[in-house]
Design an enzyme around this catalytic site. Structure first.
Site, short mmCIF file in Angstrom:
data_model
loop_
_atom_site.label_atom_id
_atom_site.label_comp_id
_atom_site.label_asym_id
_atom_site.label_seq_id
_atom_site.Cartn_x
_atom_site.Cartn_y
_atom_site.Cartn_z
N LYS A 52 0.81 -1.22 -0.10
CA LYS A 52 -0.10 0.15 -0.04
C LYS A 52 0.85 1.19 -0.16
CE LYS A 52 -3.89 -2.71 1.94
NZ LYS A 52 -4.67 -3.18 3.02
N GLN A 96 -4.91 -1.95 9.29
CA GLN A 96 -4.70 -3.05 8.51
C GLN A 96 -5.28 -4.28 9.19
OE1 GLN A 96 -3.37 -3.86 5.46
NE2 GLN A 96 -4.21 -5.87 5.77
N ASP A 119 -11.33 2.50 3.20
CA ASP A 119 -11.68 1.02 2.99
C ASP A 119 -13.12 0.92 2.87
OD1 ASP A 119 -9.63 -0.80 2.83
OD2 ASP A 119 -9.35 -0.69 5.04
#
Ligand code: NAP
Length: 283
Positions: A52, A96, A119
């Site tokens: 990422k 994460q 997200d």
């Protein structure tokens, strides 16, 4: 003859356009930044976070990594999220997953400001997706829609079958296909006569998490088959949910694993971060 949907090619094209927009924002004095939180020492999480950060660098975004120890508490993580919610250099916040067991994952995800929730896991954003009025789309399903668009695969009026009903992939995937006027069926572990349902699909999305689960007898001739699965086979090799070698000849289009859906997921995270940056900048 089947055609491979090349996720790397689509991802490169989307990243190129993101990069251009990031440059335009920067010329206007606005840097785009993504905060990435990683808790503990999960090796897979480390790989994802590094990818990422690499993705951010590739399109000219800043990334800020917050690596916290394994024993971090929910309150400590909530404190960091609150700080990042108020940090104007941060457009998007990504935590994460999975988090260590002692952390209340739901509480943490729900604490991320919806306008920085790149997200798209926050219930506010999930709700927006339900009513078709959204800023952020969940990265994997959004990446799949981008691939369909790139290959001019129309969803309108098609029988779409999604195997899997997770909040991250299956359910939002179904919503996005519905949003494009597909006739959508969601299957799961309690679905009866699965094969009969999947054989109706013009577009079949497999998000099951079981290696080689989708076999040729489950696929209609000429179907578009999208494989979300990321599994390890008996030899430890990365493979999808679809038995690619046996299924491919029945398809019009099919995604490989690796090189299909995977490269799109981080790309859509970057797209969401750009969207957040543009929205923050317009304020
Ligand atoms: P998940 O939360 O475990 O969901 C799996 C779904 O499959 C569940 O809804 C489950 O049904 C259903 N299922 C399991 N066995 C079944 C069966 N025998 N028949 C029909 N349905 C069955 O997994 P996920 O997070 O959605 O991920 C799915 C896969 O995609 C995994 O391999 C994951 O690694 C991969 N993935 C890849 C990316 C990427 O970027 N490429 C991103 C996200 C996920 P129930 O609900 O009834 O249990």
């Amino acid at each position: 003859m089947f055609k491979i949907i090349d996720g790397k090619e689509v991802a490169a094209s989307v990243r190129e356009s993101i990069k251009k927009e990031v440059e335009v924002l920067e010329k206007d004095g606005k840097k785009t930044g993504l905060a990435v939180i990683i808790v503990g020492n999960n090796p897979a999480s480390r790989v994802y976070v590094n990818n990422k950060k690499k993705g951010c660098a590739e399109v000219g975004m800043e990334s800020f990594e917050y690596a916290l120890p394994e024993e971090t508490t929910t309150d400590e993580l909530l404190e960091l999220v609150e700080k990042l919610n108020n940090d104007t250099a941060v457009d998007g916040i990504l935590c994460q997953l999975p988090l260590p067991k002692q952390i209340d994952e739901k509480k943490v995800l729900n604490a991320i400001a919806p306008n920085k929730d790149v997200d798209a896991f926050h219930p506010v954003n999930t709700g927006h997706i339900m009513i078709g009025d959204h800023s952020f789309l969940p990265c994997t399903p959004a990446g799949i829609m981008e691939m369909l668009k790139y290959y001019n695969i129309s969803v309108e009026g098609k029988e779409c079958v999604v195997i899997g009903r997770s909040n991250i992939v299956g359910k939002p995937m179904a919503m996005l296909l519905l949003g494009q006027n597909g006739t959508v069926t969601i299957c799961h572990s309690r679905t009866k006569n699965l094969k009969e349902v999947t054989r109706r699909a013009d577009i079949l999305v497999a998000a099951v998490g079981k290696a080689y689960f989708v076999t040729e007898d489950m696929v209609k001739d000429g179907a578009v088959v999208i494989d979300v699965g990321m599994n390890r086979n008996a030899e430890g090799k990365l493979c999808g949910d679809v038995d690619f070698d046996k299924v491919k000849d029945k398809c019009s289009f099919i995604t490989p694993v690796p090189g299909g859906v995977g490269p799109m997921t981080i790309t859509m995270l970057l797209k969401n971060t750009l969207t957040a940056s543009k929205e923050h900048f317009n304020k």
